[in-house]
Structures are given as structure tokens and as C-alpha cells.
Motif scaffolding. Structure first.
Motif, PDB file in Angstrom:
ATOM      1  N   UNK A   1       0.655  -1.168  -0.112  1.00 51.70           N
ATOM      2  CA  UNK A   1       0.034   0.037  -0.155  1.00 51.70           C
ATOM      3  C   UNK A   1       0.922   1.366  -0.087  1.00 51.70           C
ATOM      4  N   UNK A   2       0.243   2.225  -0.454  1.00 51.34           N
ATOM      5  CA  UNK A   2       1.060   3.594  -0.596  1.00 51.34           C
ATOM      6  C   UNK A   2       1.890   3.529  -1.682  1.00 51.34           C
ATOM      7  N   UNK A   3       2.648   4.691  -1.670  1.00 49.93           N
ATOM      8  CA  UNK A   3       3.659   4.985  -2.837  1.00 49.93           C
ATOM      9  C   UNK A   3       5.015   5.195  -2.290  1.00 49.93           C
ATOM     10  N   UNK A   4       5.995   4.773  -2.997  1.00 54.84           N
ATOM     11  CA  UNK A   4       7.430   5.076  -2.812  1.00 54.84           C
ATOM     12  C   UNK A   4       7.788   6.577  -3.746  1.00 54.84           C
ATOM     13  N   UNK A   5       9.104   6.768  -3.395  1.00 56.80           N
ATOM     14  CA  UNK A   5       9.564   7.800  -4.351  1.00 56.80           C
ATOM     15  C   UNK A   5       9.442   7.695  -5.763  1.00 56.80           C
ATOM     16  N   UNK A   6       9.392   6.634  -6.296  1.00 55.42           N
ATOM     17  CA  UNK A   6       9.290   6.279  -7.700  1.00 55.42           C
ATOM     18  C   UNK A   6       7.915   6.069  -8.058  1.00 55.42           C
ATOM     19  N   UNK A   7       6.954   5.991  -7.232  1.00 59.11           N
ATOM     20  CA  UNK A   7       5.513   5.841  -7.790  1.00 59.11           C
ATOM     21  C   UNK A   7       5.419   4.423  -7.558  1.00 59.11           C
ATOM     22  N   UNK A   8       6.411   3.484  -7.266  1.00 59.34           N
ATOM     23  CA  UNK A   8       5.762   2.233  -7.180  1.00 59.34           C
ATOM     24  C   UNK A   8       4.930   1.796  -5.782  1.00 59.34           C
ATOM     25  N   UNK A   9       4.209   0.749  -5.794  1.00 62.43           N
ATOM     26  CA  UNK A   9       3.443   0.271  -4.414  1.00 62.43           C
ATOM     27  C   UNK A   9       4.598  -0.039  -3.412  1.00 62.43           C
ATOM     28  N   UNK A  10       4.600   0.609  -2.413  1.00 60.50           N
ATOM     29  CA  UNK A  10       5.403  -0.037  -0.995  1.00 60.50           C
ATOM     30  C   UNK A  10       4.916  -1.337  -0.656  1.00 60.50           C
ATOM     31  N   UNK A  11       5.791  -2.172  -0.408  1.00 59.19           N
ATOM     32  CA  UNK A  11       5.667  -3.481   0.224  1.00 59.19           C
ATOM     33  C   UNK A  11       6.480  -3.626   1.738  1.00 59.19           C
ATOM     34  N   UNK A  12       5.867  -4.246   2.508  1.00 58.83           N
ATOM     35  CA  UNK A  12       6.119  -4.555   3.823  1.00 58.83           C
ATOM     36  C   UNK A  12       6.129  -6.014   4.475  1.00 58.83           C
ATOM     37  N   UNK A  13       7.024  -6.161   5.279  1.00 59.15           N
ATOM     38  CA  UNK A  13       6.949  -7.727   5.874  1.00 59.15           C
ATOM     39  C   UNK A  13       6.930  -7.169   7.495  1.00 59.15           C
ATOM     40  N   UNK A  14       6.126  -7.896   7.993  1.00 60.41           N
ATOM     41  CA  UNK A  14       6.272  -7.984   9.515  1.00 60.41           C
ATOM     42  C   UNK A  14       6.577  -9.187  10.015  1.00 60.41           C
ATOM     43  N   UNK A  15       7.757  -9.378  10.779  1.00 54.65           N
ATOM     44  CA  UNK A  15       8.111 -10.826  11.013  1.00 54.65           C
ATOM     45  C   UNK A  15       7.702 -11.394  12.240  1.00 54.65           C
ATOM     46  N   UNK A  16       7.385 -12.730  12.121  1.00 50.82           N
ATOM     47  CA  UNK A  16       7.013 -13.365  13.307  1.00 50.82           C
ATOM     48  C   UNK A  16       8.283 -13.809  13.962  1.00 50.82           C
ATOM     49  N   UNK A  17       8.410 -13.265  15.160  1.00 48.17           N
ATOM     50  CA  UNK A  17       9.736 -13.481  15.955  1.00 48.17           C
ATOM     51  C   UNK A  17      10.750 -12.372  15.585  1.00 48.17           C
ATOM     52  N   UNK A  18      11.973 -12.568  16.005  1.00 48.51           N
ATOM     53  CA  UNK A  18      13.071 -11.916  15.404  1.00 48.51           C
ATOM     54  C   UNK A  18      13.148 -10.939  14.304  1.00 48.51           C
ATOM     55  N   UNK A  19      13.509 -10.090  13.980  1.00 46.10           N
ATOM     56  CA  UNK A  19      13.637  -9.212  12.899  1.00 46.10           C
ATOM     57  C   UNK A  19      14.860  -9.645  12.116  1.00 46.10           C
ATOM     58  N   UNK A  20      14.756 -10.674  11.201  1.00 48.05           N
ATOM     59  CA  UNK A  20      15.843 -10.997  10.476  1.00 48.05           C
ATOM     60  C   UNK A  20      15.719 -11.253   9.095  1.00 48.05           C
ATOM     61  N   UNK A  21      16.168 -10.517   8.322  1.00 48.82           N
ATOM     62  CA  UNK A  21      15.921 -10.585   6.830  1.00 48.82           C
ATOM     63  C   UNK A  21      16.149 -11.798   6.092  1.00 48.82           C
ATOM     64  N   UNK A  22      17.155 -12.742   6.801  1.00 52.38           N
ATOM     65  CA  UNK A  22      17.163 -13.977   6.087  1.00 52.38           C
ATOM     66  C   UNK A  22      16.238 -14.948   6.326  1.00 52.38           C
ATOM     67  N   UNK A  23      15.141 -14.482   7.196  1.00 47.78           N
ATOM     68  CA  UNK A  23      13.942 -15.525   7.435  1.00 47.78           C
ATOM     69  C   UNK A  23      12.641 -15.094   6.412  1.00 47.78           C
ATOM     70  N   UNK A  24      13.122 -14.353   5.404  1.00 42.43           N
ATOM     71  CA  UNK A  24      12.133 -14.373   4.338  1.00 42.43           C
ATOM     72  C   UNK A  24      12.398 -15.052   3.151  1.00 42.43           C
ATOM     73  N   UNK A  25      11.550 -16.284   3.102  1.00 41.92           N
ATOM     74  CA  UNK A  25      11.686 -17.218   1.697  1.00 41.92           C
ATOM     75  C   UNK A  25      11.983 -16.360   0.240  1.00 41.92           C
ATOM     76  N   UNK A  26      12.788 -17.072  -0.436  1.00 37.61           N
ATOM     77  CA  UNK A  26      13.026 -16.496  -1.706  1.00 37.61           C
ATOM     78  C   UNK A  26      11.963 -15.877  -2.715  1.00 37.61           C
ATOM     79  N   UNK A  27      10.725 -16.757  -2.574  1.00 34.34           N
ATOM     80  CA  UNK A  27       9.620 -16.394  -3.268  1.00 34.34           C
ATOM     81  C   UNK A  27       9.124 -14.900  -2.963  1.00 34.34           C
ATOM     82  N   UNK A  28       9.029 -14.754  -1.387  1.00 32.01           N
ATOM     83  CA  UNK A  28       8.495 -13.626  -0.992  1.00 32.01           C
ATOM     84  C   UNK A  28       9.617 -12.409  -1.110  1.00 32.01           C
TER      85      UNK A  28
END
Length: 131
Positions: free
Chosen positions: A41-68
């Protein structure tokens, strides 16, 4: 301690402020097998939709699966369930970064494995500038 810390911390999950105000107007797009929730939702500076992740547990980017990860970084337009082919039987699930845990990779000769390594075989010859 967890309930008192939540309004102020971000490293143990989303703070109350993020959940109450930061995600207002965002559409929940899906959930992965680790329990992470994805929003758009919303737009970033280049006009694309913003995308967010809310982690279950510790905030660790390596816990995002490749498809997501692909969806978060706009490599695919639609959510992975609709945009990607089904997972093949031979594909292994993604695992998070294990550095700093007992499951981390430790090669032979590392201090955690006793600091002993195999003896040199004798076929090594050091380079010298005169040679």
C-alpha cells in the motif's frame, strides 16, 4: 518484560506504533510458512507500491523465503502463490542464516571444532619472486 518492551523495540517484532499507525491503509497480501505477514500500500518515491513484511519473531531478513523476497523487491508483480509455479518435490525449503547459532557452519580447523586441521600433504610449494 516482553509487554513492557514492545512499545519501544523493533528487533523483537513490530512495535505497537507500527501495528496501529504504520500499517493503516495497507492491504495484507499473504503469509509465508514461517508466519511472516506481508503488506502492500501507499507509494514510494518512484511511484511504485510500497511493500512491507512484519516478522514473526526476531527481525531477521534471512527469514524471508526467496519467493516472498522476489515480491518484496518487485521482481514479480503478484503474490508468489499466484505468480510462481508450485514448489517441486526436490526443492528444499529455505533456511535462515545460522551464523552465531550452534547450527552455524564450522569448517575443520576452526576454533569451535578444536582448532586441529589436517596436516599438509607436502605438495604445496610457496611462490617466490625470484622463481
Amino acid at each position: 518484560m516482553g509487554i513492557n518492551l514492545n512499545p519501544f523495540t523493533w528487533w523483537t517484532g513490530a512495535s505497537w506504533g507500527t501495528m496501529l499507525y504504520g500499517l493503516r491503509g495497507m492491504a495484507q497480501m499473504g503469509t509465508d510458512q514461517l508466519g511472516n505477514v506481508y503488506y502492500e500500500g501507499g507509494k514510494d518515491g518512484s511511484g511504485r507500491k510500497r511493500r512491507w513484511v512484519i516478522y514473526e519473531g526476531a527481525n531477521d531478513a534471512s527469514r524471508v523465503p526467496p519467493e516472498w523476497f522476489s515480491w518484496l523487491h518487485h521482481h514479480i508483480d503478484d503474490v508468489p502463490d499466484r505468480a510462481l509455479p508450485p514448489v517441486r518435490a526436490w526443492q528444499k525449503p529455505a533456511i535462515p542464516n545460522m551464523t552465531g547459532t550452534p547450527l552455524a557452519y564450522r569448517p575443520s580447523g576452526s576454533l569451535e571444532k578444536g582448532g586441529k586441521r589436517a596436516a599438509a600433504t607436502g605438495d604445496y610449494e610457496a611462490w617466490t619472486p625470484e622463481g
